[in-house]
Design a protein around this motif. Structure first.
Motif, short mmCIF file in Angstrom:
data_model
loop_
_atom_site.label_atom_id
_atom_site.label_comp_id
_atom_site.label_asym_id
_atom_site.label_seq_id
_atom_site.Cartn_x
_atom_site.Cartn_y
_atom_site.Cartn_z
N ARG A 1 0.62 -0.98 0.15
CA ARG A 1 -0.09 -0.13 -0.02
C ARG A 1 0.90 1.16 0.28
N ALA A 2 1.81 1.19 0.81
CA ALA A 2 3.04 2.45 0.97
C ALA A 2 3.57 2.39 -0.43
N ALA A 3 4.03 1.49 -1.11
CA ALA A 3 4.47 1.72 -2.36
C ALA A 3 3.54 2.11 -3.43
N LEU A 4 2.45 1.75 -3.42
CA LEU A 4 1.34 2.16 -4.49
C LEU A 4 1.01 3.62 -4.29
N GLU A 5 1.20 4.02 -2.99
CA GLU A 5 0.54 5.58 -2.63
C GLU A 5 1.80 6.42 -3.29
N LEU A 6 2.95 5.68 -3.09
CA LEU A 6 4.39 6.65 -3.35
C LEU A 6 4.45 6.62 -4.78
N VAL B 1 13.35 2.15 -2.24
CA VAL B 1 12.82 0.85 -1.24
C VAL B 1 12.89 1.74 0.13
N ILE B 2 13.81 2.50 0.42
CA ILE B 2 13.65 3.40 1.70
C ILE B 2 12.50 4.07 1.97
N ASP B 3 12.01 4.80 0.87
CA ASP B 3 10.87 5.57 0.93
C ASP B 3 9.69 4.66 1.23
N ILE B 4 9.66 3.57 0.69
CA ILE B 4 8.64 2.59 0.80
C ILE B 4 8.59 2.22 2.14
N ALA B 5 9.76 1.93 2.77
CA ALA B 5 9.63 1.04 4.16
C ALA B 5 9.29 2.17 5.18
N ALA B 6 9.84 3.45 4.96
CA ALA B 6 9.64 4.58 5.80
C ALA B 6 7.88 4.92 5.98
N ARG B 7 7.36 5.02 4.58
CA ARG B 7 5.87 5.28 4.60
C ARG B 7 5.41 4.28 5.36
N ALA B 8 5.62 3.02 5.35
CA ALA B 8 5.01 1.68 5.85
C ALA B 8 5.53 1.93 7.35
N GLY B 9 6.18 2.50 7.97
CA GLY B 9 6.74 2.64 9.34
C GLY B 9 7.56 1.40 9.52
N LEU B 10 8.13 0.73 8.72
CA LEU B 10 9.21 -0.30 8.53
C LEU B 10 10.35 -0.18 8.22
N THR B 11 11.39 -1.01 8.26
CA THR B 11 12.88 -0.89 7.81
C THR B 11 12.95 -1.31 6.60
N LYS B 12 14.16 -1.05 5.95
CA LYS B 12 14.49 -1.47 4.71
C LYS B 12 14.80 -2.94 4.87
N SER B 13 15.44 -3.38 5.81
CA SER B 13 15.54 -4.84 5.95
C SER B 13 14.25 -5.76 6.01
N THR B 14 13.37 -4.98 6.66
CA THR B 14 11.88 -5.86 6.70
C THR B 14 11.52 -5.61 5.24
N PHE B 15 11.58 -4.68 4.41
CA PHE B 15 11.02 -4.53 2.88
C PHE B 15 11.68 -5.88 2.30
N PHE B 16 13.22 -6.24 2.47
CA PHE B 16 14.10 -6.96 1.87
C PHE B 16 13.53 -8.43 2.21
N ARG B 17 12.89 -8.66 3.33
CA ARG B 17 12.48 -10.01 3.73
C ARG B 17 11.13 -10.29 3.10
N HIS B 18 10.55 -9.75 2.47
CA HIS B 18 9.34 -9.71 1.97
C HIS B 18 9.30 -9.67 0.35
#
Length: 190
Positions: free
Chosen positions: A14-19, A30-47
């Protein structure tokens, strides 16, 4: 949003789509997406392996789709033709993925994908993988290779058209896709 909250993949999508809608695909990291979702870059790359994959559900959604397709085709009545088995798969995909709650997201996602060649290419590759899943499931049912390939390709065409119709009109995806499959079948028989 707290980092411990559940549904990280959905939050990231959802954060990525908004951005992507706000800034454009190329101007979002990716950092923008993770920040918008309230998560870390490493969490992004886990998924997800990259920012492109975030709109395609990563391996989890691909696996869910492939499993839903294979199970529905395997569970179709023994007397079902290959196309009828494909219609059963469309129903399963509708129940698992293309729900009423996802329709708005799907419409917005489609617009973002249409605007970016790299995303259109990924969407096409996803379509090829689904055709392979359908073909394999039909072959496992004992359908001859050529018939399995043709049914899978016709099913993919009907699913693509049905998806567009479902986004535009709403309703139940499975029913829309089944009606579209019947139209495709009738067009081939003319």
């Amino acid at each position: 949003m707290a980092r411990w909250e559940p549904n990280a993949p959905e939050r990231l999508s959802r954060a990525a789509l908004e951005l992507f809608e706000e800034r454009g695909y190329e101007n979002t990291t990716v950092i923008d997406i993770a920040a918008r979702a309230g998560l870390t870059k490493s969490t992004f790359f886990r998924h997800f392996q990259d920012k492109r994959e975030v709109l395609f559900g990563g391996s989890t959604l691909a696996g869910l789709l492939a499993d839903a397709i294979a199970d529905a085709i395997a569970d179709a009545p023994e007397t079902a033709s290959p196309l009828e088995a494909v219609a059963c798969a469309m129903d399963a995909v509708g129940r698992a993925v293309f729900t009423a709650e996802r329709r708005e997201f799907s419409a917005r996602r489609r617009a973002v994908i249409a605007a970016h060649p790299e995303l259109r290419e990924r969407e096409a590759l996803k379509g090829v993988a689904l055709i392979e899943a359908v073909t394999g499931a039909l072959r496992a049912r004992g359908v001859p290779e050529l018939s399995a390939c043709v049914a899978a390709e016709l099913g993919a065409l009907a699913m693509k058209i049905g998806y567009e119709r479902w986004i535009e009109v709403g309703g139940e995806f499975g029913g829309t896709a089944r009606r579209t499959l019947e139209e495709v079948r009738a067009a081939v028989e003319r």
